[in-house]
Design an enzyme around this catalytic site. Sequence first.
Site, PDB file in Angstrom:
ATOM      1  N   HIS A  13      51.030  56.020  38.093  1.00  0.00           N
ATOM      2  CA  HIS A  13      51.101  55.763  39.534  1.00  0.00           C
ATOM      3  C   HIS A  13      52.424  55.135  39.947  1.00  0.00           C
ATOM      4  O   HIS A  13      52.515  54.457  40.961  1.00  0.00           O
ATOM      5  CB  HIS A  13      49.924  54.874  39.972  1.00  0.00           C
ATOM      6  CG  HIS A  13      48.606  55.595  39.900  1.00  0.00           C
ATOM      7  ND1 HIS A  13      47.386  54.963  39.993  1.00  0.00           N
ATOM      8  CD2 HIS A  13      48.316  56.914  39.743  1.00  0.00           C
ATOM      9  CE1 HIS A  13      46.405  55.862  39.891  1.00  0.00           C
ATOM     10  NE2 HIS A  13      46.945  57.051  39.727  1.00  0.00           N
ATOM     11  N   ASN A  69      35.289  47.278  30.515  1.00  0.00           N
ATOM     12  CA  ASN A  69      35.434  47.034  31.953  1.00  0.00           C
ATOM     13  C   ASN A  69      34.297  46.115  32.407  1.00  0.00           C
ATOM     14  O   ASN A  69      33.170  46.267  31.944  1.00  0.00           O
ATOM     15  CB  ASN A  69      35.349  48.380  32.701  1.00  0.00           C
ATOM     16  CG  ASN A  69      35.919  48.290  34.100  1.00  0.00           C
ATOM     17  OD1 ASN A  69      37.087  47.971  34.269  1.00  0.00           O
ATOM     18  ND2 ASN A  69      35.099  48.532  35.101  1.00  0.00           N
ATOM     19  N   PHE A 116      41.636  46.427  42.831  1.00  0.00           N
ATOM     20  CA  PHE A 116      41.403  47.121  44.112  1.00  0.00           C
ATOM     21  C   PHE A 116      39.914  47.176  44.421  1.00  0.00           C
ATOM     22  O   PHE A 116      39.489  47.017  45.549  1.00  0.00           O
ATOM     23  CB  PHE A 116      41.979  48.542  44.064  1.00  0.00           C
ATOM     24  CG  PHE A 116      43.452  48.544  43.781  1.00  0.00           C
ATOM     25  CD1 PHE A 116      44.356  48.285  44.793  1.00  0.00           C
ATOM     26  CD2 PHE A 116      43.935  48.749  42.491  1.00  0.00           C
ATOM     27  CE1 PHE A 116      45.715  48.238  44.539  1.00  0.00           C
ATOM     28  CE2 PHE A 116      45.292  48.715  42.228  1.00  0.00           C
ATOM     29  CZ  PHE A 116      46.191  48.459  43.255  1.00  0.00           C
ATOM     30  N   ALA A 151      43.786  48.232  36.838  1.00  0.00           N
ATOM     31  CA  ALA A 151      44.014  46.932  37.479  1.00  0.00           C
ATOM     32  C   ALA A 151      43.276  45.786  36.779  1.00  0.00           C
ATOM     33  O   ALA A 151      43.776  44.663  36.727  1.00  0.00           O
ATOM     34  CB  ALA A 151      43.609  47.007  38.942  1.00  0.00           C
TER      35      ALA A 151
HETATM   36  P1  OAD Z   1      40.185  49.328  40.274  1.00  0.00           P
HETATM   37  O1  OAD Z   1      40.485  48.139  41.102  1.00  0.00           O
HETATM   38  O2  OAD Z   1      39.621  50.522  40.920  1.00  0.00           O
HETATM   39  O3  OAD Z   1      39.169  48.926  39.112  1.00  0.00           O
HETATM   40  C1  OAD Z   1      39.380  47.781  38.369  1.00  0.00           C
HETATM   41  C2  OAD Z   1      38.161  47.579  37.503  1.00  0.00           C
HETATM   42  O4  OAD Z   1      38.447  46.459  36.683  1.00  0.00           O
HETATM   43  C3  OAD Z   1      36.891  47.270  38.286  1.00  0.00           C
HETATM   44  O5  OAD Z   1      35.877  48.191  37.900  1.00  0.00           O
HETATM   45  C4  OAD Z   1      36.505  45.840  37.830  1.00  0.00           C
HETATM   46  O6  OAD Z   1      35.139  45.709  37.566  1.00  0.00           O
HETATM   47  C5  OAD Z   1      37.249  45.718  36.533  1.00  0.00           C
HETATM   48  N1  OAD Z   1      37.691  44.366  36.169  1.00  0.00           N
HETATM   49  C6  OAD Z   1      38.015  43.315  36.945  1.00  0.00           C
HETATM   50  N2  OAD Z   1      38.471  42.308  36.202  1.00  0.00           N
HETATM   51  C7  OAD Z   1      38.416  42.723  34.912  1.00  0.00           C
HETATM   52  C8  OAD Z   1      38.765  42.147  33.660  1.00  0.00           C
HETATM   53  N3  OAD Z   1      39.262  40.924  33.565  1.00  0.00           N
HETATM   54  N4  OAD Z   1      38.576  42.893  32.558  1.00  0.00           N
HETATM   55  C9  OAD Z   1      38.047  44.144  32.629  1.00  0.00           C
HETATM   56  N5  OAD Z   1      37.710  44.732  33.773  1.00  0.00           N
HETATM   57  C10 OAD Z   1      37.912  44.046  34.902  1.00  0.00           C
HETATM   58  O7  OAD Z   1      41.521  49.626  39.442  1.00  0.00           O
HETATM   59  P2  OAD Z   1      42.016  51.014  38.835  1.00  0.00           P
HETATM   60  O8  OAD Z   1      40.924  51.735  38.159  1.00  0.00           O
HETATM   61  O9  OAD Z   1      43.239  50.698  38.083  1.00  0.00           O
HETATM   62  O10 OAD Z   1      45.962  53.506  43.171  1.00  0.00           O
HETATM   63  O11 OAD Z   1      42.396  51.773  40.165  1.00  0.00           O
HETATM   64  C11 OAD Z   1      42.980  53.022  40.129  1.00  0.00           C
HETATM   65  C12 OAD Z   1      43.849  53.195  41.330  1.00  0.00           C
HETATM   66  O12 OAD Z   1      43.137  52.871  42.534  1.00  0.00           O
HETATM   67  C13 OAD Z   1      45.024  52.232  41.391  1.00  0.00           C
HETATM   68  O13 OAD Z   1      46.088  52.633  40.582  1.00  0.00           O
HETATM   69  C14 OAD Z   1      45.382  52.235  42.841  1.00  0.00           C
HETATM   70  C15 OAD Z   1      43.982  52.072  43.393  1.00  0.00           C
HETATM   71  O14 OAD Z   1      43.776  52.454  44.694  1.00  0.00           O
HETATM   72  C16 OAD Z   1      46.632  53.690  44.319  1.00  0.00           C
HETATM   73  O15 OAD Z   1      46.842  52.785  45.108  1.00  0.00           O
HETATM   74  C17 OAD Z   1      47.072  55.089  44.502  1.00  0.00           C
END
Ligand code: OAD
Length: 246
Positions: free
Chosen positions: A120, A217, A35, A24
Amino acid sequence: MDELISKLKKLVSTSDKIVAFTGAGFSAESGISTFRGAGGLWSKYDPSIYADINYFVKDPSYYWSFIRDERYPVLKKAKPNDGHYALVELEKRGILYRVITQNIDGFHQIAGSSDVIELHGNSRNVFCMECDKTYTMEEVNKKLEEELPPRCSCGGILKPDTVLFGEPLPQYALDMATLAAKKCDMFLVLGSSLVVYPAASMPRIAKKNDASLVIINIDPTPLDNIADIVINESASKVLSTVVEGG
Ligand code: OAD
């Protein structure tokens, strides 16, 4: 920071089978909320109600109201950012092996990446849980004003083609992602908290198979300790800088 970016540039220049693994945070610069992390959606919405298959089956109206009010209006307006285009550039140079994404926004494909594994699912398609008839999200979104949850012409409940908590990942995507993690020479994590499994097992698989591991990240992740390079900065900005530099 400059030193880390130079190190990353050097590593990219000696790699020819890079896997990009996006979360995300990679779409954050496109205006889509993450998220977790600062202002993350799960601090406002309880995922056990708004993103869980067991709750969805009991009462799908919560999930659909989240789509109608929070997700769809943003996704509809947003566009790929410089980071998505930087990955297309790496593909043109012949050194990007695959993109694995946890994102459902379809931005990699819109930007022009040709080989994208969506772990996903995606937000483009919606299907009927009774008869499997498919609809586009655009069609269903029109229904949402009058009908919550939206239903198929057969009366069945509609569900987007995205993976909710408690659901298995699409098997083919999981197999392809695992294979890519095993075969790459560099595994590049871009904007993921690396806390959601099985997706978050991919960096370990890559590392075990001798790939270098890079994590970009904003916040620390649980796998920073096994990474060769960790950069706590905007993933799309860092990647664009690295790619622009040639
Ligand atoms: P997360 O929302 O868990 O993590 C996003 C990460 O991006 C966080 O650690 C932030 O610190 C970081 N972040 C924010 N802005 C940023 C930027 N501009 N550059 C770099 N990093 C940044 O997202 P995912 O890891 O994708 O699944 O989450 C995995 C899954 O959890 C999603 O696919 C979704 C969610 O619940 C389901 O809904 C099943």
